[in-house]
Design an enzyme around this catalytic site. Structure first.
Site, PDB file in Angstrom:
ATOM      1  N   LYS A   1      39.995  32.242  26.020  1.00 37.44           N
ATOM      2  CA  LYS A   1      40.056  30.904  26.533  1.00 37.44           C
ATOM      3  C   LYS A   1      38.842  30.093  26.913  1.00 37.44           C
ATOM      4  O   LYS A   1      38.741  28.861  26.775  1.00 37.44           O
ATOM      5  CB  LYS A   1      41.025  31.129  27.825  1.00 37.44           C
ATOM      6  CG  LYS A   1      42.341  31.477  27.579  1.00 37.44           C
ATOM      7  CD  LYS A   1      43.334  31.397  28.806  1.00 37.44           C
ATOM      8  CE  LYS A   1      44.628  31.630  28.225  1.00 37.44           C
ATOM      9  NZ  LYS A   1      45.736  31.504  29.869  1.00 37.44           N
TER      10      LYS A   1
ATOM     11  N   ASN B   1      43.931  26.813  26.065  1.00 35.53           N
ATOM     12  CA  ASN B   1      44.996  27.711  25.737  1.00 35.53           C
ATOM     13  C   ASN B   1      45.520  27.054  24.240  1.00 35.53           C
ATOM     14  O   ASN B   1      46.560  27.761  23.691  1.00 35.53           O
ATOM     15  CB  ASN B   1      46.002  28.339  26.588  1.00 35.53           C
ATOM     16  CG  ASN B   1      46.818  27.160  27.181  1.00 35.53           C
ATOM     17  OD1 ASN B   1      46.726  25.972  26.604  1.00 35.53           O
ATOM     18  ND2 ASN B   1      47.963  27.298  27.670  1.00 35.53           N
TER      19      ASN B   1
ATOM     20  N   ASP C   1      48.529  25.115  30.508  1.00 37.47           N
ATOM     21  CA  ASP C   1      49.054  26.090  32.037  1.00 37.47           C
ATOM     22  C   ASP C   1      49.389  24.934  33.005  1.00 37.47           C
ATOM     23  O   ASP C   1      50.565  25.406  33.621  1.00 37.47           O
ATOM     24  CB  ASP C   1      48.196  27.008  32.136  1.00 37.47           C
ATOM     25  CG  ASP C   1      48.323  28.041  31.449  1.00 37.47           C
ATOM     26  OD1 ASP C   1      49.222  28.478  30.612  1.00 37.47           O
ATOM     27  OD2 ASP C   1      47.112  28.871  31.303  1.00 37.47           O
TER      28      ASP C   1
ATOM     29  N   GLY D   1      45.351  33.799  45.635  1.00 37.79           N
ATOM     30  CA  GLY D   1      44.558  34.272  44.174  1.00 37.79           C
ATOM     31  C   GLY D   1      43.586  33.191  43.959  1.00 37.79           C
ATOM     32  O   GLY D   1      43.859  32.079  44.264  1.00 37.79           O
ATOM     33  N   ALA D   2      42.662  33.652  43.331  1.00 40.94           N
ATOM     34  CA  ALA D   2      41.591  32.732  42.989  1.00 40.94           C
ATOM     35  C   ALA D   2      40.969  32.863  41.738  1.00 40.94           C
ATOM     36  O   ALA D   2      39.657  32.888  41.393  1.00 40.94           O
ATOM     37  CB  ALA D   2      40.329  32.512  43.999  1.00 40.94           C
ATOM     38  N   GLY D   3      41.630  33.599  40.674  1.00 39.33           N
ATOM     39  CA  GLY D   3      41.243  33.600  39.382  1.00 39.33           C
ATOM     40  C   GLY D   3      41.604  32.680  38.389  1.00 39.33           C
ATOM     41  O   GLY D   3      41.720  31.312  38.830  1.00 39.33           O
ATOM     42  N   GLY D   4      41.740  32.722  37.069  1.00 45.06           N
ATOM     43  CA  GLY D   4      41.969  31.628  36.135  1.00 45.06           C
ATOM     44  C   GLY D   4      43.150  31.230  36.170  1.00 45.06           C
ATOM     45  O   GLY D   4      43.378  30.100  36.127  1.00 45.06           O
ATOM     46  N   ALA D   5      44.284  32.079  36.747  1.00 43.28           N
ATOM     47  CA  ALA D   5      45.622  31.492  36.680  1.00 43.28           C
ATOM     48  C   ALA D   5      45.633  30.415  38.030  1.00 43.28           C
ATOM     49  O   ALA D   5      46.357  29.430  37.999  1.00 43.28           O
ATOM     50  CB  ALA D   5      46.644  32.621  36.919  1.00 43.28           C
TER      51      ALA D   5
ATOM     52  N   VAL E   1      36.824  35.982  49.633  1.00 44.11           N
ATOM     53  CA  VAL E   1      36.896  34.672  50.021  1.00 44.11           C
ATOM     54  C   VAL E   1      35.953  33.814  49.305  1.00 44.11           C
ATOM     55  O   VAL E   1      36.256  32.426  48.920  1.00 44.11           O
ATOM     56  CB  VAL E   1      36.901  34.577  51.568  1.00 44.11           C
ATOM     57  CG1 VAL E   1      35.496  35.034  52.020  1.00 44.11           C
ATOM     58  CG2 VAL E   1      37.189  33.283  51.964  1.00 44.11           C
TER      59      VAL E   1
ATOM     60  N   ARG F   1      35.374  33.456  46.114  1.00 43.27           N
ATOM     61  CA  ARG F   1      36.129  33.273  44.605  1.00 43.27           C
ATOM     62  C   ARG F   1      36.891  31.826  45.347  1.00 43.27           C
ATOM     63  O   ARG F   1      36.857  30.858  44.706  1.00 43.27           O
ATOM     64  CB  ARG F   1      36.998  34.098  44.145  1.00 43.27           C
ATOM     65  CG  ARG F   1      35.906  34.979  43.363  1.00 43.27           C
ATOM     66  CD  ARG F   1      36.820  36.052  42.646  1.00 43.27           C
ATOM     67  NE  ARG F   1      37.215  35.752  41.396  1.00 43.27           N
ATOM     68  CZ  ARG F   1      37.944  36.233  40.399  1.00 43.27           C
ATOM     69  NH1 ARG F   1      38.994  37.054  40.856  1.00 43.27           N
ATOM     70  NH2 ARG F   1      37.934  35.500  39.117  1.00 43.27           N
TER      71      ARG F   1
END
Ligand code: ATR
Length: 286
Positions: free
Chosen positions: A75, A96, A111, A136-140, A163, A165
């Site tokens: 991505k 995406n 997304d 959460g603090a990822g790509g999603a 924290v 991220r």
């Protein structure tokens, strides 16, 4: 004659990733192709990270494809290597969905749209709240932050095990985003109207988290980006505590629609038939 017309109208699209064989995108797009009677195909292309740049540049040479979907781990590369990208992909740093436009590969990220469209369909009015909690603090998480911020929600609390991220995302997405560690959850959940899990917690029977949702506003909605299982431990807890819930499968279905329209020319609808088809596939592979 009929054959050459069919060739002229025929369009093809792909989904690429590594691994790709578990992707449900072919089921979704081939269902729509059949439903709207369109000539064409949607195929999975297994491409390793080292081969992605070559695969991507070959698309511009006029091969069979009008465009396609890009998933993990490509991505970020798709966003970087596209000839142009819209503001959504630019801010997320990940794409995406790509398509050829005037010979140029153009990229977006559907997304955030998928997240919003799912809630609009399943829980209209969800955005009438002053406070949202995103775990959460990822790509999603980035896609969800962008989606709720762009609906004008005033206070967006991003809570993450790591924290630092969450702070990176607060810096990136603006002053309405506040970063916290997990210990802040009970406090930031007070009066919130939307709670979103963007972590992998609860996926496929994996580790879950005990949460007390009763501090949320009484008309709040809880949603989970994890959709295997459809009712995650987190959604079950929220339901048992009297909150409204929306599962994450709809986001997968809705995020597919804008790409289909770009490649095949029709905006497809997300309905119960499609949902049942994907659930049946999930059950076959459970
Ligand atoms: P994605 O791109 O799918 O969002 P990711 O970038 O790997 O995936 O992010 C996973 C998220 O799940 C992160 O927020 C991660 O927390 P950390 O940043 O602290 O790693 C969160 N996560 C994964 N396992 C977790 C667990 N056992 N407890 C709490 N958070 C967890």
């Amino acid at each position: 004659m009929a054959d050459s017309r069919e060739t002229e109208l025929r369009r093809d699209a792909f989904v690429t990733g590594w691994p790709i064989k578990h992707s449900r995108s072919p089921i979704i797009h081939n269902h729509w192709l059949a439903r709207y009677g369109l000539p064409g195909s949607y195929r999975a292309e297994a491409v390793q990270a080292d081969d992605f740049a070559a695969f991507f540049s070959a698309l511009k040479e006029g091969g069979p494809y009008r465009g396609g979907n890009v998933t993990i781990p490509h991505k970020e590369a798709a966003c970087r290597l596209a000839d142009r990208r819209d503001d959504i992909a630019e801010e997320l740093g990940a794409a995406n969905t790509v398509w050829l436009e005037d010979g140029r590969l153009t990229a977006t990220n559907t997304d955030p749209f998928g997240f919003t469209a799912n809630l609009n369909q399943q829980h209209p009015g969800w955005e009438r709240t002053a406070r949202v909690v995103i775990l959460g603090a990822g790509g999603a998480s980035r896609a969800v932050i962008q989606a709720v911020r762009d609906r004008g929600i005033g206070e967006i609390h991003v809570v993450n095990r790591t924290v630092s991220r969450a702070r990176e995302l607060a810096d990136r997405f603006g002053a309405r985003i506040h970063a916290h560690g997990l210990e802040a959850l009970p406090e930031v959940m007070q009066g919130a109207g939307l709670f979103v899990n963007t972590t992998s917690l609860g996926m496929d029977g994996g580790e879950a988290m005990e949460l007390n949702f009763t501090a949320l506003s009484s008309n709040a909605v809880v949603t989970d980006l994890v959709y295997v299982p459809l009712v995650t431990p987190l959604l079950q807890q929220a339901h048992d505590q009297g909150l409204a819930t929306v599962d994450g499968l709809g986001m997968l279905l809705h995020q597919a629609a804008p790409g289909f329209e770009k490649w095949f020319g029709i905006r497809p609808s997300v309905d119960e038939d499609l949902r049942r088809l994907v659930i049946a596939d999930m059950e076959r592979h459970a």
